[in-house]
Design an enzyme around this catalytic site. Structure first.
Site: not given
Length: 309
Positions: A221, A269
């Site tokens: 993250r 991502h």
């Protein structure tokens, strides 16, 4: 049985079709405000209103491995939250991290830059023993990554909250082992869940403990990493660069310095994408288990709300 689907930034129709095929007799519908109460929820970053309205849930199934967005909500007590424990993501993550490690170790980024200028170049090979790789987080994904790296004969270290034993991996655990783990690592891979204890875990004082010339790979993250601290340590020469797949704000803003930094590689991502068919099969199997009376404790991927993952 009624299943409510509430997933933001996700094309609902293929998921609905897959869930309906898995449960031909069930009522599977996308959620809207005021919808009828469901038995099970399939979610990704649902609003608090969804949780507040769905008062009869027997299980909440997250279509990803990370549950930090769910943990920010007021969840109903006693309702299990179940995350994907693999569903095809671990092999993708192992591919991504191994590629990033090998690209850095073999200096393929340098060869690419030379080739773009028409240069035929040569670099002296490095020794693997000089590039120990530390993997932070040894869950399903982290363990798969650590084992994959060991196959390339890198020294592999792992760190987790609780003690783990993994063949071919030197494991550290807890606060007592954290600094020793960092000091023994030259390449650092972050695969931790995001919790209050791991927020900003990669900051100036922790990254400075890596061996000189350290390299950072973040596939967990964005909030694990303090952006400015990473850039400062790269610019100072203590760190040699980074490969980053996750960011505090996504998409990464156009003006963010990561985009143009010559020693930082950015990807959108994409290190381990949710595979819909595998995920639906996994969720369906777990719902059937609950419907048959199987104990919640026997399901893989059940989240401990006290730990946040």
């Amino acid at each position: 049985m009624r299943i409510s689907f509430c997933c933001t930034d996700t094309q609902a129709q293929p998921w609905l079709e897959g869930l309906r095929a898995a449960f031909p007799g069930a009522d599977v519908e996308p959620w809207s405000a005021g919808a009828a109460a469901a038995d099970y929820a399939v979610v990704w970053t649902p609003p608090q209103q969804f949780i507040d309205e769905q008062t009869k849930l027997k299980g909440i199934f997250n279509i990803g491995a990370g549950v930090d967005a769910l943990m920010k909500l007021r969840l109903p007590p006693g309702v299990p939250v179940v995350k994907l424990d693999d569903a095809g993501m671990s092999v993708q993550m192992a591919e991504y991290v191994c590629h990033a490690v090998i690209r850095h170790f073999r200096e393929f980024d340098g060869y690419e830059a030379d080739a773009a200028e028409g240069k035929w170049s040569y670099r002296k090979p490095h020794q693997r023993q000089d590039f120990p790789v530390g993997v932070m987080g040894l869950g399903v994904l982290g363990e798969r990554v650590a084992r994959a790296l060991a196959q390339f004969e890198f020294p592999v270290l792992g760190w987790s909250r609780s003690a783990k034993v993994i063949d071919g991996v030197q494991c550290f655990s807890g606060e007592a082992g954290f600094n020793d783990f960092l000091a023994a690592s030259r390449i650092l891979v972050c695969l931790l869940p995001l919790t209050p204890n791991t927020d900003n875990i990669m900051r100036r004082d922790t990254l400075a403990r890596l061996q000189p010339g350290g390299y950072v790979i973040n596939v967990a993250r964005g909030s694990h990493l303090v952006d400015d601290d990473l850039i400062a340590l790269i610019d100072s020469g203590h760190l040699s660069g980074a490969t980053l797949d996750v960011f505090r704000t996504e998409p990464l803003p156009a003006a963010h310095p990561f985009w143009k930094h010559p020693k930082i590689t950015v990807t959108p991502h994409t290190s381990a994408r949710t595979l819909r068919e595998e995920s639906i099969a996994q969720i369906a199997g777990k719902i059937r288990a609950l419907e048959s009376g199987a104990p919640i404790a026997g399901l893989a991927g059940v989240v401990d709300p006290n730990q946040g993952y």
